[in-house]
Design an enzyme around this catalytic site. Structure first.
Site, PDB file in Angstrom:
ATOM      1  N   ASP A   5       0.877  -1.179   0.000  1.00  0.00           N
ATOM      2  CA  ASP A   5       0.000   0.000   0.000  1.00  0.00           C
ATOM      3  C   ASP A   5       0.910   1.224   0.000  1.00  0.00           C
ATOM      4  O   ASP A   5       1.585   1.499   0.992  1.00  0.00           O
ATOM      5  CB  ASP A   5      -0.881  -0.054   1.253  1.00  0.00           C
ATOM      6  CG  ASP A   5      -1.702   1.201   1.458  1.00  0.00           C
ATOM      7  OD1 ASP A   5      -1.828   2.003   0.507  1.00  0.00           O
ATOM      8  OD2 ASP A   5      -2.223   1.383   2.583  1.00  0.00           O
ATOM      9  N   ILE A   6       0.959   1.927  -1.129  1.00  0.00           N
ATOM     10  CA  ILE A   6       1.928   3.022  -1.290  1.00  0.00           C
ATOM     11  C   ILE A   6       1.243   4.379  -1.104  1.00  0.00           C
ATOM     12  O   ILE A   6       0.284   4.700  -1.810  1.00  0.00           O
ATOM     13  CB  ILE A   6       2.604   2.952  -2.682  1.00  0.00           C
ATOM     14  CG1 ILE A   6       3.220   1.557  -2.892  1.00  0.00           C
ATOM     15  CG2 ILE A   6       3.667   4.044  -2.816  1.00  0.00           C
ATOM     16  CD1 ILE A   6       3.603   1.254  -4.332  1.00  0.00           C
ATOM     17  N   GLY A   7       1.727   5.107  -0.133  1.00  0.00           N
ATOM     18  CA  GLY A   7       1.182   6.431   0.141  1.00  0.00           C
ATOM     19  C   GLY A   7       2.138   7.518  -0.307  1.00  0.00           C
ATOM     20  O   GLY A   7       3.052   7.262  -1.089  1.00  0.00           O
ATOM     21  N   ASN A   8       1.933   8.719   0.209  1.00  0.00           N
ATOM     22  CA  ASN A   8       2.800   9.825  -0.201  1.00  0.00           C
ATOM     23  C   ASN A   8       4.192   9.746   0.424  1.00  0.00           C
ATOM     24  O   ASN A   8       5.148  10.267  -0.133  1.00  0.00           O
ATOM     25  CB  ASN A   8       2.143  11.164   0.138  1.00  0.00           C
ATOM     26  CG  ASN A   8       0.956  11.426  -0.766  1.00  0.00           C
ATOM     27  OD1 ASN A   8       1.055  11.316  -1.981  1.00  0.00           O
ATOM     28  ND2 ASN A   8      -0.195  11.731  -0.178  1.00  0.00           N
ATOM     29  N   ASP A  74      -6.883   3.514  -2.058  1.00  0.00           N
ATOM     30  CA  ASP A  74      -6.839   2.979  -0.684  1.00  0.00           C
ATOM     31  C   ASP A  74      -8.223   2.983  -0.043  1.00  0.00           C
ATOM     32  O   ASP A  74      -8.593   2.049   0.678  1.00  0.00           O
ATOM     33  CB  ASP A  74      -5.814   3.730   0.181  1.00  0.00           C
ATOM     34  CG  ASP A  74      -5.936   5.255   0.080  1.00  0.00           C
ATOM     35  OD1 ASP A  74      -6.661   5.757  -0.815  1.00  0.00           O
ATOM     36  OD2 ASP A  74      -5.298   5.949   0.894  1.00  0.00           O
ATOM     37  N   ARG A  75      -9.007   4.034  -0.353  1.00  0.00           N
ATOM     38  CA  ARG A  75     -10.393   4.063   0.149  1.00  0.00           C
ATOM     39  C   ARG A  75     -11.199   2.910  -0.449  1.00  0.00           C
ATOM     40  O   ARG A  75     -11.971   2.253   0.245  1.00  0.00           O
ATOM     41  CB  ARG A  75     -11.068   5.394  -0.225  1.00  0.00           C
ATOM     42  CG  ARG A  75     -10.526   6.590   0.548  1.00  0.00           C
ATOM     43  CD  ARG A  75     -11.057   7.908  -0.011  1.00  0.00           C
ATOM     44  NE  ARG A  75     -12.496   8.106   0.162  1.00  0.00           N
ATOM     45  CZ  ARG A  75     -13.192   9.103  -0.394  1.00  0.00           C
ATOM     46  NH1 ARG A  75     -12.575   9.979  -1.174  1.00  0.00           N
ATOM     47  NH2 ARG A  75     -14.482   9.216  -0.181  1.00  0.00           N
ATOM     48  N   ASP A  89     -10.663   6.406   7.907  1.00  0.00           N
ATOM     49  CA  ASP A  89      -9.234   6.150   7.679  1.00  0.00           C
ATOM     50  C   ASP A  89      -8.483   7.427   8.067  1.00  0.00           C
ATOM     51  O   ASP A  89      -8.481   8.415   7.331  1.00  0.00           O
ATOM     52  CB  ASP A  89      -8.990   5.773   6.212  1.00  0.00           C
ATOM     53  CG  ASP A  89      -7.567   5.282   5.980  1.00  0.00           C
ATOM     54  OD1 ASP A  89      -6.676   5.593   6.790  1.00  0.00           O
ATOM     55  OD2 ASP A  89      -7.341   4.591   4.961  1.00  0.00           O
TER      56      ASP A  89
END
Lengths: 202, 202
Positions: A5-8, A74-75, A89
């Site tokens: 899961d790649i975020g900022n 992701d949502r 979240d």
């Protein structure tokens, strides 16, 4: 097989044995030789992964008519893990999404803790307080720290509770917000659960 | 005699005939020869006015036990003008204060339009939308602009409405927020009304 899961700011991996994070700035994705099913809200990382055949972008397999075009993936994955409930979240942004009988009903976006704190500070140094998560939300405040804490937390609480559904809390600040949403279920792995379910159902 | 409400950016004057604003940075208060009753949330201006005998700081005459020590004096004056109601002062910050049967019951502070807009932008360029004040707050959103608009406006709406009181809107963005609080009474001169009442009652 790995899930990611790649975020900022980070790559968040889940293996069969554990979960771990890698910094977006320093991590070299081409070093991973396993098959990785990933989601990403980070456009730069997304672009760099396109040439790595063992990195499989789950987003391309999602039926987006169930959601909406510009919605964070992701949502969508957190929603895949839930049949009925309201999902909070709590990360850099707080996303709140409602699902009823397996159908996404819509959702909204609220600033995360850090962003909201900055927001008050930028208005005036007189509002530069940390939020008080032990505040009594049944009482209108009569001091500055509680006045901004109530402004941030009670407004969100009021709207979320109005849906009268089971609340599932996830994201980096889930445990902090559990002090406000006392009956919520905290599930830090909700996005990974949704990814797993999505892959197996597909 | 003049009344003056001094904020972070401007002196707001009320004379017998009209109201007008002067920029905090360029205006020289010593040029005013009339008696001025003023309130100020601007510490720098406050200090500079101490040596001008015709500028009378209303704050020094307020019984602060009715309010709280660090509360903005503009909020106190707006409250002086109301016996029963919930006051929303929509400026750089949005202050929300409740008064019942002449008694201040507490209040909270929420970010103003510009601060909240910046807050979303700073989280991600994907959230850099203007707020939609024509949004239907009865429907959970399914697009990004409405998702942040609902996040900003419905949360505030939900909390304010829960008090079931007459709503009085004031401040620079009062007319914009009147699109959300459709039954609210807009009163742009609420702070001046409170100042007048306070001076005459004193």
């Amino acid at each position: 097989m790995l899930l990611c899961d790649i975020g900022n700011t980070s790559y968040h991996f889940l293996s069969r044995y554990d979960s771990f994070k890698k910094d977006v700035k320093s991590f070299d994705a081409s070093e991973v030789k396993h098959k990785v099913y990933y989601i990403s809200v980070n456009k730069d990382v997304d672009a760099s992964l396109k040439n790595l055949p063992n990195w499989i972008d789950i987003k391309t397999y999602i039926d987006k008519t169930k959601y909406y075009e510009t919605m964070g993936v992701d949502r969508m994955m957190a929603l895949e893990a839930v049949e009925n409930g309201i999902i909070i979240d709590a990360g850099s942004a707080i996303t709140v999404d409602v699902k009823r009988d397996g159908v996404f009903c819509g959702g909204f976006i609220y600033p995360g803790l850090k962003a909201m704190n900055e927001s008050y500070k930028n208005i005036s140094s007189a509002l530069a307080y940390e939020f008080n998560f032990d505040i009594d939300l049944q009482m209108l405040p009569k001091n500055s720290q509680d006045a901004i804490s109530y402004g941030y937390l009670k407004t969100l609480y009021c709207e979320v509770m109005s849906h009268k559904m089971e609340i599932i809390l996830t994201g980096g600040d889930a445990n902090l917000f559990a002090k406000i949403f006392k009956d919520a279920r905290v599930d830090e792995d909700l996005v990974f659960k949704g990814m797993k379910k999505f892959i197996y159902d597909f």
